[in-house]
Design an enzyme around this catalytic site. Structure first.
Site, PDB file in Angstrom:
ATOM      1  N   GLY A   9       0.736  -1.160   0.000  1.00  0.00           N
ATOM      2  CA  GLY A   9       0.029  -0.050  -0.056  1.00  0.00           C
ATOM      3  C   GLY A   9       0.823   1.248   0.045  1.00  0.00           C
ATOM      4  N   HIS A 101      -9.717  28.059   4.850  1.00  0.00           N
ATOM      5  CA  HIS A 101     -10.750  28.368   6.084  1.00  0.00           C
ATOM      6  C   HIS A 101     -10.339  29.454   6.937  1.00  0.00           C
ATOM      7  CE1 HIS A 101     -13.695  27.279   8.968  1.00  0.00           C
ATOM      8  NE2 HIS A 101     -12.692  27.306  10.092  1.00  0.00           N
ATOM      9  N   LYS A 163     -23.978  30.179  15.869  1.00  0.00           N
ATOM     10  CA  LYS A 163     -23.748  28.770  15.901  1.00  0.00           C
ATOM     11  C   LYS A 163     -23.219  28.192  16.890  1.00  0.00           C
ATOM     12  CE  LYS A 163     -20.963  26.480  12.864  1.00  0.00           C
ATOM     13  NZ  LYS A 163     -20.442  25.882  11.712  1.00  0.00           N
ATOM     14  N   ASP A 189     -20.464  30.589   2.232  1.00  0.00           N
ATOM     15  CA  ASP A 189     -19.434  29.744   3.181  1.00  0.00           C
ATOM     16  C   ASP A 189     -18.199  29.069   2.376  1.00  0.00           C
ATOM     17  OD1 ASP A 189     -18.764  28.876   5.756  1.00  0.00           O
ATOM     18  OD2 ASP A 189     -20.183  27.338   5.808  1.00  0.00           O
ATOM     19  N   THR A 194     -20.157  18.053   6.442  1.00  0.00           N
ATOM     20  CA  THR A 194     -21.371  17.209   6.707  1.00  0.00           C
ATOM     21  C   THR A 194     -22.723  17.756   6.281  1.00  0.00           C
ATOM     22  OG1 THR A 194     -21.974  17.941   8.869  1.00  0.00           O
ATOM     23  CG2 THR A 194     -20.135  16.455   9.007  1.00  0.00           C
ATOM     24  N   GLY A 196     -24.472  19.536   8.055  1.00  0.00           N
ATOM     25  CA  GLY A 196     -25.015  19.860   9.167  1.00  0.00           C
ATOM     26  C   GLY A 196     -25.303  21.442   9.488  1.00  0.00           C
TER      27      GLY A 196
HETATM   28  C1  R5P Z   1     -17.230  26.701   9.957  1.00  0.00           C
HETATM   29  O1  R5P Z   1     -16.447  27.442  10.458  1.00  0.00           O
HETATM   30  C2  R5P Z   1     -17.096  26.437   8.166  1.00  0.00           C
HETATM   31  O2  R5P Z   1     -17.168  27.677   7.510  1.00  0.00           O
HETATM   32  C3  R5P Z   1     -18.364  25.538   7.801  1.00  0.00           C
HETATM   33  O3  R5P Z   1     -19.596  26.270   7.956  1.00  0.00           O
HETATM   34  C4  R5P Z   1     -18.429  24.205   8.445  1.00  0.00           C
HETATM   35  O4  R5P Z   1     -17.063  23.871   8.705  1.00  0.00           O
HETATM   36  C5  R5P Z   1     -19.045  23.395   7.497  1.00  0.00           C
HETATM   37  O5  R5P Z   1     -19.143  22.082   8.209  1.00  0.00           O
HETATM   38  P1  R5P Z   1     -20.345  21.162   8.336  1.00  0.00           P
HETATM   39  O6  R5P Z   1     -21.050  21.188   6.924  1.00  0.00           O
HETATM   40  O7  R5P Z   1     -19.912  19.774   8.778  1.00  0.00           O
HETATM   41  O8  R5P Z   1     -21.434  21.455   9.049  1.00  0.00           O
END
Ligand code: R5P
Length: 282
Positions: A9, A101, A163, A189, A194, A196
């Site tokens: 691998g 990020h 949040k 964003d 995920t 979420g």
């Molecule tokens: C958070 O600070 C980022 O900007 C995204 O909103 C976040 O990381 C998205 O993660 P998920 O889709 O898992 O909620």
């Protein structure tokens, strides 16, 4: 270049042409499978350095581990810094990244970093929607600057969502701050993992009276069943870029993909010709 695996691998790399003295641009999004892609990157960089490349630029359309850029609890790692260290150690002389990020990640590198943004693409897309009553929304406080920039360019109002995450990948509370009632909410964003965050944001916005919810994000990580969750949510349209390839099984009519290829190509050209990259964003 040919990348193969040994029987156990381990990754092997064969560079098929001489790169001696060349200005090399290695494009590698460190998306899923993240560890595999990072190991490939490190080993290719090592091969290029040992093959006497003149200058090596790691072009990272998506920077994996970017969200682990600080300690949030005792004894946490700072994986984003570790990746920066290993990229440099392996042989990169320069990095081109897209919508990191956190801006501060640039400082994790002791080599030059050209930090590109898909903001222009996002702004142009929103402009063409001709929404009569739009508000630009940040899904969390951390994204307020990004959203502020987009809203300023479009001369639109902003709102944001408070949040709270009790633990990684779990969102427990989302509260809208600002007026969204009777408005077309456009959430901007940096990434969707995920899903979420955005599913919760879309419900919170609708509960506060937003007439529609759209989402634009640079990086479609779309882990696990994220696509299904997003498609089943009140989100009307989801726009991402191709900083991460979208596999066929994750494609859906609600998801649009904008290409960052022209932006990366122009940045590469400018770096190669020793011309300004920041002028691209003026
Ligand atoms: C958070 O600070 C980022 O900007 C995204 O909103 C976040 O990381 C998205 O993660 P998920 O889709 O898992 O909620």
């Amino acid at each position: 270049m040919r990348i193969t695996r040994f029987a156990d691998g381990e990754i092997d790399v064969k560079i098929g042409h001489s790169v001696r003295g060349a200005d090399v641009f290695l494009i590698q999004p460190t998306c899923q499978p993240v560890s595999e892609n990072y190991m490939e990157l490190f080993i290719i960089l090592d091969a290029l350095r040992r093959a006497s490349a003149g200058r090596i630029t790691a072009v990272l359309p998506y920077y994996g581990y970017a969200r682990k850029e600080k300690k949030t609890q005792a004894r946490d790692p700072i994986s984003a810094k570790l990746m920066a260290d290993v990229i440099t150690l392996a042989g990169a002389n320069r990095v081109i990244a897209l919508d990191l990020h956190a801006d501060a990640i640039q400082g994790f590198f002791d080599i030059p970093v050209d930090h590109l943004t898909a903001e222009k693409l996002i702004v142009e897309y929103i402009r063409k929607l001709h929404l009569p009553n739009a508000v630009i929304v940040s899904p969390d406080v951390g994204g307020a600057k990004r959203v502020g920039d987009v809203a300023r360019l479009l001369d639109l109002p902003i709102a944001f969502v408070y949040k709270r995450r009790p633990k990684d990948d779990v969102v427990s509370e989302q509260r809208v701050v600002g007026d969204v009632s009777g408005m077309d909410a456009v959430v901007v964003d940096d990434l969707i993992s995920t899903g979420g965050t955005l599913v919760g944001v879309s419900h919170a916005l609708r509960a506060e009276g937003a007439t529609s919810v759209r989402v634009l994000a640079t990086h479609g990580v779309l882990a696990g069943d994220a696509v299904q969750k997003l498609v089943d949510s009140p989100i009307e349209e989801l726009v991402i870029t191709d900083s991460i390839p979208l596999p066929p099984e994750k494609q859906h009519p609600k998801i649009k993909v904008l290409s960052v290829a022209p932006l990366l190509a122009e940045a590469i050209r400018r770096v190669h010709e020793d011309r300004s990259v920041s002028e691209l964003f003026k």
